[in-house]
Design a protein around this motif. Structure first.
Motif, PDB file in Angstrom:
ATOM      1  N   GLY A 162       0.814  -1.213   0.000  1.00  0.00           N
ATOM      2  CA  GLY A 162       0.000   0.000   0.000  1.00  0.00           C
ATOM      3  C   GLY A 162       0.846   1.261   0.000  1.00  0.00           C
ATOM      4  O   GLY A 162       0.503   2.264  -0.645  1.00  0.00           O
ATOM      5  N   PHE A 163       1.966   1.235   0.738  1.00  0.00           N
ATOM      6  CA  PHE A 163       2.885   2.379   0.755  1.00  0.00           C
ATOM      7  C   PHE A 163       3.434   2.647  -0.644  1.00  0.00           C
ATOM      8  O   PHE A 163       3.486   3.798  -1.103  1.00  0.00           O
ATOM      9  N   VAL A 164       3.840   1.593  -1.341  1.00  0.00           N
ATOM     10  CA  VAL A 164       4.407   1.760  -2.686  1.00  0.00           C
ATOM     11  C   VAL A 164       3.341   2.285  -3.651  1.00  0.00           C
ATOM     12  O   VAL A 164       3.608   3.202  -4.443  1.00  0.00           O
ATOM     13  N   ILE A 165       2.132   1.698  -3.598  1.00  0.00           N
ATOM     14  CA  ILE A 165       1.070   2.133  -4.504  1.00  0.00           C
ATOM     15  C   ILE A 165       0.719   3.593  -4.256  1.00  0.00           C
ATOM     16  O   ILE A 165       0.489   4.362  -5.201  1.00  0.00           O
ATOM     17  N   SER A 166       0.683   4.004  -2.984  1.00  0.00           N
ATOM     18  CA  SER A 166       0.386   5.403  -2.659  1.00  0.00           C
ATOM     19  C   SER A 166       1.430   6.335  -3.262  1.00  0.00           C
ATOM     20  O   SER A 166       1.093   7.370  -3.854  1.00  0.00           O
ATOM     21  N   SER A 167       2.708   5.983  -3.126  1.00  0.00           N
ATOM     22  CA  SER A 167       3.770   6.817  -3.702  1.00  0.00           C
ATOM     23  C   SER A 167       3.652   6.896  -5.218  1.00  0.00           C
ATOM     24  O   SER A 167       3.804   7.971  -5.819  1.00  0.00           O
ATOM     25  N   CYS A 168       3.388   5.777  -5.853  1.00  0.00           N
ATOM     26  CA  CYS A 168       3.316   5.760  -7.316  1.00  0.00           C
ATOM     27  C   CYS A 168       2.098   6.530  -7.817  1.00  0.00           C
ATOM     28  O   CYS A 168       2.173   7.229  -8.834  1.00  0.00           O
ATOM     29  N   LEU A 169       0.973   6.403  -7.128  1.00  0.00           N
ATOM     30  CA  LEU A 169      -0.199   7.200  -7.529  1.00  0.00           C
ATOM     31  C   LEU A 169       0.073   8.685  -7.348  1.00  0.00           C
ATOM     32  O   LEU A 169      -0.385   9.517  -8.146  1.00  0.00           O
ATOM     33  N   GLY A 170       0.824   9.041  -6.272  1.00  0.00           N
ATOM     34  CA  GLY A 170       1.198  10.445  -6.092  1.00  0.00           C
ATOM     35  C   GLY A 170       2.115  10.944  -7.189  1.00  0.00           C
ATOM     36  O   GLY A 170       2.033  12.102  -7.614  1.00  0.00           O
ATOM     37  N   GLN A 171       3.014  10.077  -7.675  1.00  0.00           N
ATOM     38  CA  GLN A 171       3.928  10.472  -8.744  1.00  0.00           C
ATOM     39  C   GLN A 171       3.223  10.565 -10.083  1.00  0.00           C
ATOM     40  O   GLN A 171       3.611  11.364 -10.948  1.00  0.00           O
ATOM     41  N   VAL A 172       2.175   9.758 -10.262  1.00  0.00           N
ATOM     42  CA  VAL A 172       1.497   9.725 -11.557  1.00  0.00           C
ATOM     43  C   VAL A 172       0.933  11.092 -11.926  1.00  0.00           C
ATOM     44  O   VAL A 172       0.866  11.449 -13.109  1.00  0.00           O
ATOM     45  N   LYS A 173       0.532  11.894 -10.940  1.00  0.00           N
ATOM     46  CA  LYS A 173      -0.055  13.209 -11.272  1.00  0.00           C
ATOM     47  C   LYS A 173       0.955  14.127 -11.946  1.00  0.00           C
ATOM     48  O   LYS A 173       0.598  14.928 -12.819  1.00  0.00           O
ATOM     49  N   TRP A 174       2.224  13.994 -11.523  1.00  0.00           N
ATOM     50  CA  TRP A 174       3.257  14.794 -12.198  1.00  0.00           C
ATOM     51  C   TRP A 174       3.535  14.239 -13.600  1.00  0.00           C
ATOM     52  O   TRP A 174       3.658  15.016 -14.560  1.00  0.00           O
ATOM     53  N   ASN A 175       3.615  12.906 -13.700  1.00  0.00           N
ATOM     54  CA  ASN A 175       3.857  12.292 -15.010  1.00  0.00           C
ATOM     55  C   ASN A 175       2.720  12.591 -15.975  1.00  0.00           C
ATOM     56  O   ASN A 175       2.926  12.780 -17.174  1.00  0.00           O
ATOM     57  N   TRP A 176       1.519  12.615 -15.439  1.00  0.00           N
ATOM     58  CA  TRP A 176       0.320  12.825 -16.275  1.00  0.00           C
ATOM     59  C   TRP A 176       0.386  14.164 -16.993  1.00  0.00           C
ATOM     60  O   TRP A 176       0.194  14.262 -18.208  1.00  0.00           O
ATOM     61  N   PHE A 177       0.636  15.231 -16.235  1.00  0.00           N
ATOM     62  CA  PHE A 177       0.667  16.568 -16.841  1.00  0.00           C
ATOM     63  C   PHE A 177       1.951  16.823 -17.613  1.00  0.00           C
ATOM     64  O   PHE A 177       1.986  17.718 -18.460  1.00  0.00           O
ATOM     65  N   LYS A 178       2.989  16.062 -17.327  1.00  0.00           N
ATOM     66  CA  LYS A 178       4.208  16.204 -18.113  1.00  0.00           C
ATOM     67  C   LYS A 178       3.998  15.674 -19.526  1.00  0.00           C
ATOM     68  O   LYS A 178       4.567  16.198 -20.492  1.00  0.00           O
ATOM     69  N   LYS A 179       3.174  14.658 -19.661  1.00  0.00           N
ATOM     70  CA  LYS A 179       2.948  14.042 -20.972  1.00  0.00           C
ATOM     71  C   LYS A 179       1.872  14.747 -21.776  1.00  0.00           C
ATOM     72  O   LYS A 179       1.873  14.680 -23.000  1.00  0.00           O
ATOM     73  N   ARG A 180       0.948  15.427 -21.109  1.00  0.00           N
ATOM     74  CA  ARG A 180      -0.199  15.984 -21.838  1.00  0.00           C
ATOM     75  C   ARG A 180      -0.801  17.144 -21.064  1.00  0.00           C
ATOM     76  O   ARG A 180      -0.770  17.146 -19.832  1.00  0.00           O
ATOM     77  N   PRO A 181      -1.359  18.108 -21.749  1.00  0.00           N
ATOM     78  CA  PRO A 181      -2.186  19.102 -21.056  1.00  0.00           C
ATOM     79  C   PRO A 181      -3.507  18.440 -20.651  1.00  0.00           C
ATOM     80  O   PRO A 181      -4.033  17.587 -21.355  1.00  0.00           O
ATOM     81  N   ASP A 182      -4.024  18.835 -19.508  1.00  0.00           N
ATOM     82  CA  ASP A 182      -5.296  18.259 -19.071  1.00  0.00           C
ATOM     83  C   ASP A 182      -5.976  19.216 -18.116  1.00  0.00           C
ATOM     84  O   ASP A 182      -5.386  20.205 -17.655  1.00  0.00           O
ATOM     85  N   ASN A 183      -7.203  18.879 -17.826  1.00  0.00           N
ATOM     86  CA  ASN A 183      -7.975  19.697 -16.910  1.00  0.00           C
ATOM     87  C   ASN A 183      -7.320  19.689 -15.543  1.00  0.00           C
ATOM     88  O   ASN A 183      -6.805  18.676 -15.087  1.00  0.00           O
ATOM     89  N   LEU A 184      -7.357  20.824 -14.870  1.00  0.00           N
ATOM     90  CA  LEU A 184      -6.717  20.944 -13.568  1.00  0.00           C
ATOM     91  C   LEU A 184      -7.336  20.001 -12.543  1.00  0.00           C
ATOM     92  O   LEU A 184      -6.688  19.614 -11.567  1.00  0.00           O
ATOM     93  N   GLY A 635       0.002  -4.952  -8.203  1.00  0.00           N
ATOM     94  CA  GLY A 635       0.702  -3.842  -7.552  1.00  0.00           C
ATOM     95  C   GLY A 635       2.142  -3.731  -8.003  1.00  0.00           C
ATOM     96  O   GLY A 635       2.664  -2.628  -8.202  1.00  0.00           O
ATOM     97  N   LEU A 636       2.820  -4.868  -8.174  1.00  0.00           N
ATOM     98  CA  LEU A 636       4.208  -4.853  -8.646  1.00  0.00           C
ATOM     99  C   LEU A 636       4.296  -4.286 -10.055  1.00  0.00           C
ATOM    100  O   LEU A 636       5.153  -3.438 -10.345  1.00  0.00           O
ATOM    101  N   LEU A 637       3.406  -4.741 -10.943  1.00  0.00           N
ATOM    102  CA  LEU A 637       3.437  -4.240 -12.324  1.00  0.00           C
ATOM    103  C   LEU A 637       3.184  -2.738 -12.373  1.00  0.00           C
ATOM    104  O   LEU A 637       3.865  -1.994 -13.093  1.00  0.00           O
ATOM    105  N   PHE A 638       2.206  -2.266 -11.605  1.00  0.00           N
ATOM    106  CA  PHE A 638       1.897  -0.840 -11.597  1.00  0.00           C
ATOM    107  C   PHE A 638       3.066  -0.022 -11.055  1.00  0.00           C
ATOM    108  O   PHE A 638       3.414   1.039 -11.599  1.00  0.00           O
ATOM    109  N   SER A 639       3.678  -0.518  -9.989  1.00  0.00           N
ATOM    110  CA  SER A 639       4.783   0.223  -9.385  1.00  0.00           C
ATOM    111  C   SER A 639       5.976   0.301 -10.332  1.00  0.00           C
ATOM    112  O   SER A 639       6.568   1.383 -10.511  1.00  0.00           O
TER     113      SER A 639
END
Length: 708
Positions: A162-184, A635-639
């Motif tokens: 759960g700790f790893v998934i939480s960190s990766c989901l938190g990082q995804v928001k930065w990766n998301w906007f780095k790859k594409r413009p999107d709604n705030l 979880g491993l694949l997602f991380s």
């Protein structure tokens, strides 16, 4: 000129037409510069008083020209040389690289370590489950209960993942906007998802489960069921296990039997028998017999014992639950067949023709006789008067007639039974005749032929809760004709055996060898008997002679009836038992069972068995491990994908770092628009309509409103 109090400073700087500030003075405050990798930018701006406007030749007032600070505009220089000015908190040289102040670290080491810990705990758990599956609970000698260990390892695996998934989901928001413009609003959705299942559910709905990011959200939700499934993995059930000490578990069986007496004292003259067709003379000695008392008791108990339940042989089972492998033993077997179809019925007129006719009274009339191979049941064609029980012995109406048969060739269905002890023909009237409901000439009569014979039984035996239960798998009566012969080897006695149809009952006899019964090889294969069972069994002449003569000369005899013919002194308990029984075959089965058990009890041979104890066993319900294993794999694949994508985008692992969020959040222009929308009550609408991108405008990475 007085300033307009309605004008508030919202972080904007107002310039006059000449390009200079309209305020004659500037109030300087301390400014903190945020550190960026490539340049320096001021987050705090000097607060400038609102400009003053004058009316020149006009009575109308002009609204102030409030223009936001352009994105590329630089803040005004701060004159540090002025008296009382304070130096900035951070010098440019101290901000060579952006620092992340987070307990999760500025790299992926913590997450990789957590993944290793999660899968190590899960692998340990699986190894323990494989080890304990099917084992007795008593062999778990750990100080920590098994359920507690399973729960603990499951908690370590779940929380680490759960700790790893939480960190990766938190990082995804930065990766998301780095790859594409999107709604705030996407920034909020990803941030919420990194905080728990509720936010993850909304992320799945928002993405319509159409992006790989939803794997992390799904794992976050499924982790709630991780431990309940692990708790259901372990179950306990009791079963019977072999006892450690089974040496005292014994059950009787019989391989050879030598009981009773059957002999000639030598003083009686030798008898001669002339054998047809050549009148061959054979010398026979008169023999006397004395049956074993236990044999007599078991026969009597079988025929008219008060206990209807079958007696069991003696056994020893200290644990009250025991089993024995299939074994063979000498026994007495029984068989009964209906011979009603062989009955003959005929009428005759005369005087005292009935089976129980009283000689002192002359009763003339029509009589009906039911006959079976010389055994007759005859009564006057009339209804029976319902006599009192005390007058039953003086009745002239017979309800049952029976006789014993010593030669198997004289039977209808046992002509090939060459180990026969005795056989009986039984004629029994229907119950309606005794009660007076039927005339004799209308009364149904049943005919039964039963036999008792030496045999070999194969048993399956088990003791449950102290009660012995046995099942007879097969019964065989194979006689070895090379045995039970004249010990002197006289050939003329073989001729006597053939003439006597190899019957075990003789009028006069001679010294014989033991009678042997055996199990043929084809029977072993046919019935699947184990190869280690006993296949040959012996009966001495004493046993055979005393048992056969007791059964035919003392227990049974020809002309048995019920009510008894000739008064009480002629009454046969066997005849009474057969008449009162509703199932004649069951009586003969009981006789065979009780005598067989007695034979096993008096034998000195026992069959060792296996004692069983009730043991609680651990069972692993492996289907419940599917969810934890699947969750861990997803979880491993997602991380791994999140970490790889972050490296590919050349982003730092900011993850859920709040300092990074404050540092790299929206630019000044976007923030000003959001504040304005908040003051005017349409913040939600503005956020949903605002498209931002994560880019470097020269002053460092930040979320900027996408233009055009």
């Amino acid at each position: 000129m007085e300033s307009d109090p309605s004008i508030r400073d919202d972080g904007f700087h107002v310039f006059n037409a000449g390009g200079g500030r309209s305020s004659p003075s500037i109030s300087t405050v301390s400014t903190i510069q945020a550190a960026y990798p490539f340049d320096h930018r001021y987050e705090g701006l000097s607060q400038v008083p609102p400009p003053q406007y004058t009316r020149k030749g006009s009575t109308s007032s002009f609204p102030p020209n409030r223009k936001p600070l352009p994105p590329t505009a630089s803040p005004p220089p701060i004159l540090l040389a002025q008296a009382g000015a304070e130096a900035p908190l951070l010098s440019p040289s101290s901000r060579a690289k952006h620092q992340i102040i987070s307990t999760r670290g500025s790299n992926w080491n913590c997450e990789v370590g957590a993944l290793v810990l999660s899968f190590s705990a899960l692998a340990t758990l699986v190894a323990i489950l494989v080890y304990v599956d099917g084992r007795p609970l008593g062999k778990w000698n750990s100080a920590l209960p098994l359920n507690a260990l399973v729960s603990g390892l499951g908690a370590v695996s779940r929380t680490s993942l759960g700790f790893v998934i939480s960190s990766c989901l938190g990082q995804v928001k930065w990766n998301w906007f780095k790859k594409r413009p999107d709604n705030l609003i996407a920034f909020d959705r990803f941030d919420d998802a990194s905080r728990g299942p509720w936010g993850s559910l909304w992320l799945i709905i928002w993405l319509r489960a159409s992006h790989w990011v939803t794997i992390g959200a799904v794992v976050t939700i499924i982790l709630m069921g991780f431990e309940p499934f692990l708790q259901a993995v372990i179950s306990f059930s009791g079963q019977k296990d072999p006892s450690i000490d089974s040496s005292k578990t014994q059950l009787g069986r019989c391989e050879a039997l030598d009981v009773g007496l059957y002999t000639s004292d030598g003083s009686t003259p030798v008898q001669s028998a002339a054998l047809p067709p050549n009148n061959l003379s054979v010398a026979l000695e008169p023999y006397d017999f004395l049956p074993e008392l236990g044999m007599v008791s078991s026969f009597n108990d079988g025929f008219y014992g008060s206990n209807s339940a079958q007696h069991t042989t003696s056994f020893a089972c200290p644990t009250a639950n025991c089993t024995w492998p299939i074994f063979t033993s000498l026994a007495i077997c029984s068989a009964c067949n209906s011979v009603t179809s062989h009955l003959r019925r005929y009428k005759e007129y005369g005087t005292n023709l009935g089976t129980l006719s009283i000689q002192t009274a002359q009763i003339e009339g029509n009589y009906t006789t039911v006959s079976l191979l010389g055994l007759n049941l005859t009564n006057l064609d009339d209804k029976v008067q319902n006599l009192a029980k005390r007058k039953l012995l003086f009745s002239s109406n017979a309800y049952l007639a029976a006789t014993r048969i010593t030669d198997s060739k004289s039977t209808l269905s046992f002509q090939h039974l060459d180990t026969m002890i005795t056989a009986m023909h039984i004629l029994k009237a229907a119950a309606g005749y005794e009660t007076g409901n039927l005339r004799w000439d209308e009364t149904p009569v049943s005919g039964t032929e039963c036999a008792l014979y030496f045999c070999v039984n194969a048993y399956e035996s088990v003791v449950e809760k102290g009660i012995l239960m046995e099942k007879t798998m097969i019964s065989l009566a194979e006689r070895d004709y090379g045995t039970y012969r004249d010990v002197k080897g006289t050939g003329e006695l073989d001729a006597y055996e053939r003439w006597n149809n190899y019957s075990l009952y003789t009028n006069g006899d001679y010294p014989r060898s033991d009678l042997e019964l055996f199990i043929p090889e084809e029977s072993m294969r046919k019935y699947g008997l184990p190869g280690n069972v006993t296949r040959r069994f012996k009966l001495t002449e004493n046993t055979v002679g005393s048992t056969v003569h007791f059964a035919n000369d003392q227990l049974l005899y020809a002309g048995m009836t019920w009510p008894p013919a000739g008064g009480v002194e002629k009454a046969s308990p066997v005849a009474q038992a057969l008449y009162q029984s509703e199932n004649i075959s069951a009586i003969f089965d009981k006789v065979a069972w009780t005598v067989s058990n007695w034979m096993r009890d008096v034998s000195n041979v026992t069959n060792p068995g296996v004692g069983q104890e009730w043991i609680i066993h651990i069972h692993v319900e492996w289907p419940y491990m599917i969810l934890p294993l699947l969750t861990s794999i997803l979880g491993l694949l997602f991380s791994l994908w999140s970490i790889i994508e972050t490296r590919r985008l050349h982003l730092d692992p900011w993850k859920t770092d709040m300092i990074a969020t404050l540092t790299l959040s929206v630019d000044a222009e976007t923030r000003a628009q959001l504040r304005h929308a908040d003051r005017n009550g349409y913040l939600e609408k503005a956020v949903k309509a605002m498209t931002v991108t994560f880019e470097d405008s020269g002053c460092g990475l930040e979320l900027r409103t996408k233009q055009g």
